[in-house]
Design an enzyme around this catalytic site. Structure first.
Site, PDB file in Angstrom:
ATOM      1  N   GLU A 166       0.878  -1.166   0.031  1.00  0.00           N
ATOM      2  CA  GLU A 166      -0.050   0.032  -0.025  1.00  0.00           C
ATOM      3  C   GLU A 166       0.880   1.276   0.007  1.00  0.00           C
ATOM      4  OE1 GLU A 166      -2.987  -0.035   3.366  1.00  0.00           O
ATOM      5  OE2 GLU A 166      -3.935  -1.949   2.451  1.00  0.00           O
ATOM      6  N   GLU A 355      -4.998  -8.836   1.051  1.00  0.00           N
ATOM      7  CA  GLU A 355      -5.531  -8.424   2.096  1.00  0.00           C
ATOM      8  C   GLU A 355      -7.104  -8.060   2.192  1.00  0.00           C
ATOM      9  OE1 GLU A 355      -4.172  -5.245   4.584  1.00  0.00           O
ATOM     10  OE2 GLU A 355      -2.102  -5.676   4.083  1.00  0.00           O
TER      11      GLU A 355
HETATM   12  C1  FCB Z   1      -4.103  -2.201   5.719  1.00  0.00           C
HETATM   13  C2  FCB Z   1      -2.548  -2.417   6.025  1.00  0.00           C
HETATM   14  C3  FCB Z   1      -2.564  -3.434   7.101  1.00  0.00           C
HETATM   15  C4  FCB Z   1      -3.780  -3.323   8.100  1.00  0.00           C
HETATM   16  C5  FCB Z   1      -5.018  -3.332   7.389  1.00  0.00           C
HETATM   17  C6  FCB Z   1      -6.308  -3.286   8.324  1.00  0.00           C
HETATM   18  O1  FCB Z   1      -4.249  -0.803   5.157  1.00  0.00           O
HETATM   19  O2  FCB Z   1      -1.894  -2.979   5.035  1.00  0.00           O
HETATM   20  O3  FCB Z   1      -1.301  -3.331   7.876  1.00  0.00           O
HETATM   21  O4  FCB Z   1      -3.492  -2.222   9.049  1.00  0.00           O
HETATM   22  O5  FCB Z   1      -5.257  -2.123   6.756  1.00  0.00           O
END
Ligand code: FCB
Length: 448
Positions: A166, A355
């Protein structure tokens, strides 16, 4: 046969990040990171907690990998702490840091769990921040030197490489709205930092291709769909488009299309932002071919035009949908739209959802169990949309739940629980939640 069957070999995984779980902030020769400094400076973290110990994965990785194995997790995504490898950011390698990650990776391997390794998930060596951090163009060379060591010393044990996590959060949350380390408030600096992140990503891919290693390499970008708050309002439609170009195309376009979003840049310039210094040859470095697109996504944006919001003139509003404990609205169809959008625009040969998950207000009940039906429902609903997208030809090859265990959630500290495994921070006791067992069954059945 289950009703929703996933393609054979689908990579069911779960993710974590170094600063959020490791602890051992000054153990084993590790140098200070910007998150150590940020948390140790009062006023930055919602609940005043720090990540000094977090889940103590540094000492408990054996137990955690045991749980991963029991649950049948196929891929474990972790990140490497740069200051554990280079305490000073550059210069001498800390052998203890290398040994730690070799032990973790070996243990995963011995348990038949594949590794996906993120080389940067936000914990920059403080020594490099002292030299300007991501605002200094030299960082692309510092990163190049760091990843070379990772390829050489860990390359035989890594199944998938992810350059950055990110990057838009590193630049915007770190340099524009200041919620993340290093906590600056300068939009133009954030834009410049974005360019340097892209350059560093490109440098890492360039070095990787020289090694002859066979594992896949890609990047993890977080993206969201932006919908106009009022779909009939022209200004909202335009604001939503700008918002989406900012959250998605700013990083996606240079990497996958070899160009920056021009309309967005023209708008930003008109509003008085200083555009990044982009030099000859930069775009070629940034846009090298990747083996996969890593996607993190959690919510959707519903955007109202608002001139007073500088520089984007866009305001994201709530719609009344249910929301998780992170206050993020649950909108699974947004994931489907996003997958289709990415597929249409960037055509990656392979997509991994690196994620997705939910924060819930979980606790251990009288029977010693953790019931987290909302997390199960969230993952279930999002997976249905993933399945639908796969059915329509989007090449999603894996899905990793954020997070394996409760952890230090950045500016929210220890107050947000994203894990499938509950962590009692006082005792470090792990308790797999119902969602962990539910997910384990999904993996066994390759569907639900
Ligand atoms: C993302 C991050 C991760 C975590 C999630 C909830 O933005 O990459 O580290 O904090 O959110």
């Amino acid at each position: 046969m289950s009703a929703y069957q996933f393609p054979e070999g689908f990579e069911w995984g779960t993710a974590t990040a170094s600063y959020q779980i490791e602890g051992g902030w000054n153990a084993g020769g590790k140098g200070e990171s910007i998150w150590d400094r940020f948390c140790h400076t009062p006023g930055h973290i919602h609940d005043d907690s720090v990540g000094d110990t977090a889940c103590d994965f540094y000492h408990r990785y054996g137990e955690d990998i045991g749980i991963l194995k029991e649950l049948g997790i196929k891929v474990y995504r972790l990140s490497i702490s740069w200051p554990r490898i280079f305490p000073e950011g550059t210069g001498a390698v800390n052998k203890e840091g290398i040994d730690f990650y070799r032990n973790v990776l070996q243990r995963l391997h011995d348990n038949g769990i594949k590794s996906a390794v993120t080389m940067y998930h936000w914990d920059l060596p403080q020594k490099l921040q002292d030299r300007g951090g991501w605002a200094n163009r030299e960082i692309a060379d510092w990163f190049r030197a760091y990843v070379k060591v990772l390829y050489e010393r860990l390359g035989d044990l890594v199944d998938t490489w992810i350059t950055l996590n990110e990057p838009i959060c590193t630049s915007m949350a770190g340099y524009w709205y200041g919620e993340h380390a290093p906590g600056y408030h300068d939009y133009s600096m954030a834009l410049q930092a974005s360019h340097h992140l892209l350059l560093a990503h490109g440098a890492a891919v360039e070095e990787y291709r020289k090694t002859g290693l066979k594992a896949d390499i890609g990047i993890t970008l977080n993206m969201n769909m932006s919908y106009p708050f009022d779909p009939k309002n022209r200004a909202d439609i335009e604001a939503a488009k700008r918002n989406q170009e900012h959250s998605n195309n700013l990083f996606g376009d240079p990497i996958f299309l070899g160009k920056y979003p021009e309309e967005l840049f023209a708008y930003l310039e008109k509003r008085g932002a200083v555009l990044p210094d982009i030099r000859q040859g930069d775009i070629e470095i940034i846009s090298q071919k990747l083996d996969f697109f890593g996607l993190n996504t959690y919510f959707t944006d519903h955007v109202k035009a608002d001139e007073s919001r500088w520089p984007l003139g866009a305001l994201s509003l709530k719609t009344g949908r249910p929301h998780t404990d992170a206050d993020w609205e649950v909108n699974p169809e947004g994931m489907y739209d996003l997958l289709k959008w990415i597929h249409g625009r960037y055509k990656p040969q392979k997509l991994i959802i690196t994620e997705n998950g939910a924060a819930c207000n979980d606790w251990v009940n009288l029977e010693g169990k953790v019931s987290d039906p909302n997390r199960i429902d969230y993952i279930h609903r999002y997976l249905i949309q993933v399945h639908k997208a796969i059915g329509e030809g989007v090449p999603v090859k894996g899905y990793y739940v954020w997070c394996f265990c409760d952890n230090f959630e950045w500016a929210w500290g220890l107050s947000r629980r994203f894990g499938m495994v509950h962590v009692d921070y006082a005792t470090q006791k792990r308790t797999p939640k119902e969602s962990a067992y539910w997910y384990s069954k999904v993996i066994r059945d390759n569907g639900f």
